[in-house]
Design a protein around this motif. Structure first.
Motif, short mmCIF file in Angstrom:
data_model
loop_
_atom_site.label_atom_id
_atom_site.label_comp_id
_atom_site.label_asym_id
_atom_site.label_seq_id
_atom_site.Cartn_x
_atom_site.Cartn_y
_atom_site.Cartn_z
N ALA A 184 3.79 45.37 -120.01
CA ALA A 184 4.51 46.44 -120.69
C ALA A 184 4.24 46.41 -122.20
CB ALA A 184 6.00 46.34 -120.42
N LEU A 185 4.22 45.22 -122.78
CA LEU A 185 3.91 45.11 -124.22
C LEU A 185 2.49 45.59 -124.52
CD1 LEU A 185 5.51 41.61 -124.91
CD2 LEU A 185 6.38 43.82 -125.72
N THR A 186 1.56 45.21 -123.67
CA THR A 186 0.16 45.60 -123.85
C THR A 186 0.00 47.11 -123.75
OG1 THR A 186 -0.62 43.48 -122.98
CG2 THR A 186 -2.18 45.32 -122.93
N MET A 187 0.61 47.71 -122.75
CA MET A 187 0.50 49.15 -122.57
C MET A 187 1.16 49.91 -123.71
SD MET A 187 -1.35 49.62 -119.88
CE MET A 187 -1.07 51.36 -119.50
N ALA A 188 2.26 49.38 -124.23
CA ALA A 188 2.91 50.02 -125.38
C ALA A 188 2.02 49.92 -126.62
CB ALA A 188 4.27 49.39 -125.64
N MET A 189 1.38 48.76 -126.82
CA MET A 189 0.45 48.63 -127.95
C MET A 189 -0.72 49.60 -127.81
SD MET A 189 0.16 44.63 -129.10
CE MET A 189 0.03 43.88 -127.47
N ALA A 190 -1.06 49.94 -126.56
CA ALA A 190 -2.14 50.90 -126.31
C ALA A 190 -1.66 52.34 -126.45
CB ALA A 190 -2.72 50.67 -124.92
N GLY A 191 -0.40 52.53 -126.80
CA GLY A 191 0.12 53.86 -127.07
C GLY A 191 0.77 54.56 -125.89
N ARG A 192 1.02 53.83 -124.81
CA ARG A 192 1.61 54.45 -123.61
C ARG A 192 3.13 54.36 -123.70
NH1 ARG A 192 -3.80 54.48 -124.18
NH2 ARG A 192 -4.88 55.04 -122.23
N ALA A 193 3.74 55.45 -124.14
CA ALA A 193 5.19 55.47 -124.38
C ALA A 193 5.99 55.22 -123.11
CB ALA A 193 5.58 56.81 -124.99
N ALA A 194 5.45 55.56 -121.95
CA ALA A 194 6.18 55.36 -120.69
C ALA A 194 6.57 53.90 -120.50
CB ALA A 194 5.32 55.83 -119.52
N TYR A 195 5.75 52.99 -121.02
CA TYR A 195 6.04 51.57 -120.84
C TYR A 195 7.12 51.07 -121.78
CZ TYR A 195 2.60 50.69 -117.26
OH TYR A 195 1.92 50.67 -116.06
N CYS A 196 7.48 51.85 -122.79
CA CYS A 196 8.59 51.46 -123.65
C CYS A 196 9.90 51.45 -122.86
CB CYS A 196 8.70 52.39 -124.85
SG CYS A 196 7.34 52.21 -126.04
N ASP A 197 9.95 52.20 -121.77
CA ASP A 197 11.13 52.20 -120.92
C ASP A 197 11.36 50.84 -120.27
OD1 ASP A 197 11.38 54.89 -121.51
OD2 ASP A 197 10.50 55.57 -119.62
N ASP A 198 10.31 50.02 -120.21
CA ASP A 198 10.38 48.70 -119.57
C ASP A 198 10.69 47.59 -120.58
OD1 ASP A 198 9.57 50.21 -117.43
OD2 ASP A 198 7.52 49.43 -117.40
N LEU A 199 10.90 47.95 -121.83
CA LEU A 199 11.09 46.96 -122.90
C LEU A 199 12.52 46.97 -123.41
CD1 LEU A 199 7.82 47.79 -124.88
CD2 LEU A 199 8.17 45.88 -123.29
N THR A 200 12.93 45.87 -124.02
CA THR A 200 14.26 45.76 -124.62
C THR A 200 14.14 45.21 -126.03
OG1 THR A 200 14.61 43.51 -123.75
CG2 THR A 200 15.35 45.36 -122.37
N GLY A 201 15.19 45.39 -126.81
CA GLY A 201 15.22 44.84 -128.16
C GLY A 201 15.34 45.92 -129.22
N GLU A 202 15.77 45.51 -130.39
CA GLU A 202 16.03 46.47 -131.47
C GLU A 202 14.77 47.14 -132.00
OE1 GLU A 202 17.58 44.65 -135.02
OE2 GLU A 202 16.50 42.77 -134.65
N GLY A 203 13.60 46.54 -131.71
CA GLY A 203 12.36 47.11 -132.19
C GLY A 203 11.77 48.19 -131.28
N VAL A 204 12.38 48.41 -130.10
CA VAL A 204 11.81 49.36 -129.15
C VAL A 204 11.71 50.78 -129.73
CG1 VAL A 204 12.11 50.49 -126.91
CG2 VAL A 204 12.40 48.01 -127.11
N PRO A 205 12.76 51.30 -130.40
CA PRO A 205 12.62 52.66 -130.95
C PRO A 205 11.47 52.79 -131.95
CG PRO A 205 14.92 52.02 -130.91
CD PRO A 205 14.13 50.78 -130.58
N ILE A 206 11.23 51.74 -132.74
CA ILE A 206 10.12 51.77 -133.68
C ILE A 206 8.80 51.82 -132.92
CG2 ILE A 206 8.93 50.51 -135.52
CD1 ILE A 206 11.66 49.23 -136.19
N LEU A 207 8.67 50.96 -131.92
CA LEU A 207 7.44 50.92 -131.13
C LEU A 207 7.21 52.25 -130.43
CD1 LEU A 207 5.07 49.23 -130.11
CD2 LEU A 207 6.56 48.36 -128.29
N ARG A 208 8.26 52.80 -129.86
CA ARG A 208 8.12 54.07 -129.15
C ARG A 208 7.66 55.18 -130.10
NH1 ARG A 208 10.50 55.72 -124.41
NH2 ARG A 208 12.02 54.00 -124.49
N SER A 209 8.17 55.18 -131.32
CA SER A 209 7.79 56.22 -132.28
C SER A 209 6.33 56.16 -132.67
CB SER A 209 8.67 56.12 -133.54
OG SER A 209 8.28 55.00 -134.33
N ARG A 210 5.72 55.00 -132.47
CA ARG A 210 4.31 54.83 -132.83
C ARG A 210 3.36 55.13 -131.66
NH1 ARG A 210 4.91 48.96 -135.94
NH2 ARG A 210 6.11 49.74 -137.74
N CYS A 211 3.91 55.31 -130.48
CA CYS A 211 3.08 55.61 -129.32
C CYS A 211 2.67 57.09 -129.37
CB CYS A 211 3.85 55.35 -128.03
SG CYS A 211 4.11 53.59 -127.70
#
Length: 214
Positions: A184-211
């Motif tokens: 899930a972390l790898t796919m999010a780093m690759a820009g796949r926002a769908a995998y942000c749904d599988d992540l937790t933590g205060e940084g998720v909204p930031i990561l999602r905004s960059r996908c």
């Protein structure tokens, strides 16, 4: 075991290609047309793209990029169309034929492992196919993505965040935390926002905004 050398990574590339081909062996024609997670491409188009990626050495890649005036999107579309078959079955057959290839535009073997891992999940998730690559394999891709902007701006996507895998040794960065599986972390780093749904933590909204769309 964590893989660190090209001689170890190529077998992982080959294994992931073979596993994806096996997953798609019994796919009916309608499902080949399903939209993948990779931008506008269908499942069949992603498979054709993977065939192209396994067929282009440095010289042919450079010639294709020059012909496309270094427009990566145009280059990818032209090579995809070149390697797509007249039917989905032919497209799959062409992909199977290059499953053991070590041809690549550069020596960045972790990037080509990332190519098949990410695009494999681009296909599997929309189709509901359950296979997950081994954690050791995905860890190598995650480390590469966290260290470099290569085919995708993965390092920039992860910048300022503390990424922690819950199923393996991958951990990188500092800042707001993002936790989840290595995949899930790898796919999010690759820009796949769908995998942000599988992540937790205060940084998720930031990561999602960059996908962004692939």
């Amino acid at each position: 075991m964590v893989r660190t050398s090209a001689s170890d990574l190529w077998p992982a590339v080959h294994a992931e290609r073979a596993a994806l081909a096996e997953d798609l062996a019994d796919l009916d024609e309608d499902r080949w047309a399903v939209q993948s997670l990779c931008g506008r491409w269908s499942v069949e188009e992603v498979v054709a793209h993977l065939t192209a990626a396994a067929s282009l050495g440095r010289f042919r890649w450079l010639r294709s990029m020059l012909g496309a005036r270094f427009d990566a999107g145009l280059h990818n579309q032209r090579r995809l169309e070149e390697h797509r078959g007249a039917t989905p079955a032919e497209t799959l057959q062409r992909f199977r034929a290059v499953a053991g290839s070590r041809t690549a535009p550069s020596k960045d073997t972790a990037a080509w492992l990332g190519e098949v891992v990410v695009h494999g999940q681009d296909i599997r998730r929309p189709l509901g196919l359950p296979r997950t690559p081994p954690v050791g394999t995905v860890t190598e891709v995650a480390r590469f993505f966290a260290g470099r902007d290569f085919a995708v701006p993965s390092r920039s996507t992860a910048e300022g965040l503390h990424l922690v895998a819950t199923d393996g040794p991958f951990e990188t960065g500092s800042g707001p935390e993002v936790r989840g599986t290595t995949l899930a972390l790898t796919m999010a780093m690759a820009g796949r926002a769908a995998y942000c749904d599988d992540l937790t933590g205060e940084g998720v909204p930031i990561l999602r905004s960059r996908c962004t769309p692939a």
